[in-house]
Design a protein around this motif. Structure first.
Motif: not given
Lengths: 247, 70
Positions: B9-24, B28-37
């Protein structure tokens, strides 16, 4: 549990400085995975450009040289000729390779240098703040073409893969894209073939990768990937432009 | 099939490309959490529906996703 996918050890643990959703990170990983799969990590030397990928040497866990702007193919030529057993690749963007470094890449291909070039085409100068590149599409707005690229004034975008494919010394040239997972898988196969071309001593290999620049395009990362498909691929058709690796 | 998606999570930049790619459509991008960055990191909302295709990991520009299966 069996591992389906994990980060390759040929990428360091350094957090990349790229903007969220930048295609550079994907291509870095593909190059690193190919180096791991071919078992050449201990004898690979990378030449990184001036541009957004300028810190590539911090991310690839192989020896790297930071070349002067556009001169990576020239520096790589010297390295490969002195150390023919090393695997030498250049990683260059469109501002670096297609503009200031156009002479170096043309003549490296012309001489048939046995190096591999990974060319990132994102149709813009990223690091310097989104100026027009030779690869910027007609009508595309950048900070130096605020009304869109005018072909009467600036010419039409340069198709590098097609240009290099016309050169006798080039053995393998392909254009790929990272806009979708299937295309990412094809891009990796092309990069692997380009490295294999060098290992087999066939000659110069170049893979042009259509990549995204969400920040300077003014789009979200997902919109930027969609724009590659809708606007870039029609002008920059994907596919193998030249292949004489079987000769 | 039992599968497990781990996100650094702390290396994730929240770009959302994984959300776009997931066939199932289970990311999602967390609605509650923020990481170190200060980014909203990606998360899996229905691990049981995951087919371990690793599309998310293959499109991730920061190589923060590990996928395992039984």
């Amino acid at each position: 549990m069996t591992t389906v996918f994990k980060k390759t050890p040929v990428l360091t643990d350094t957090v990349m400085h790229y903007c969220p959703g930048c295609g550079h990170g994907i291509v870095h990983r593909l190059v690193a995975e190919v180096i791991e799969e071919l078992g050449i990590q201990d004898r690979t030397i990378g030449f990184v450009p001036v541009g957004c990928a300028v810190f590539g040497y911090k991310y690839f866990a192989v020896d790297c040289v930071e070349a002067a702007h556009g001169r990576a193919p020239a520096a790589a030529t010297g390295c490969k000729r002195v150390n023919p057993n090393n695997v030498v690749f250049t990683y260059q963007g469109d501002g670096d390779l297609a503009s200031i470094g156009a002479a170096e890449i043309v003549h490296a291909a012309h001489r048939g240098e046995k190096i591999t070039t990974i060319f990132i085409n994102n149709a813009i100068y990223g690091m310097t703040g989104g100026q027009m590149a030779p690869t910027t599409l007609v009508g595309q707005k950048t900070t130096t073409s605020p009304y869109g690229r005018d072909p009467e004034h600036c010419g039409k975008p340069l198709r590098v893969a097609e240009m290099i494919a016309t050169i006798e010394g080039a053995a393998y040239v392909e254009r790929v894209s990272v806009d979708s997972v299937p295309n990412i898988i094809k891009a990796k196969a092309a990069i692997k073939k380009a490295f294999q071309c060098q290992l087999d001593g066939k000659g110069f290999a170049l893979v042009e990768v259509l990549s995204s620049c969400p920040t300077n395009w003014g789009k979200s990362p997902a919109e930027a990937m969609d724009w590659i498909k809708s606007d870039m691929i029609p002008y920059y058709p994907l596919g193998v432009k030249k292949d004489r690796t079987n000769e | 099939m039992v599968s497990k998606v781990t996100i650094d999570e702390n290396r994730c930049k929240g770009c959302g490309l994984c959300v776009r790619a997931c066939p199932k459509k289970i990311m999602q991008l967390s609605k509650t959490k923020l990481n170190e960055k200060g980014y909203h990191p990606a998360e899996v909302i229905d691990q049981g529906a995951c087919i371990a295709c690793a599309s998310c990991a293959r499109t991730c520009p920061d190589a923060v996703i590990t996928v395992e299966k039984e």
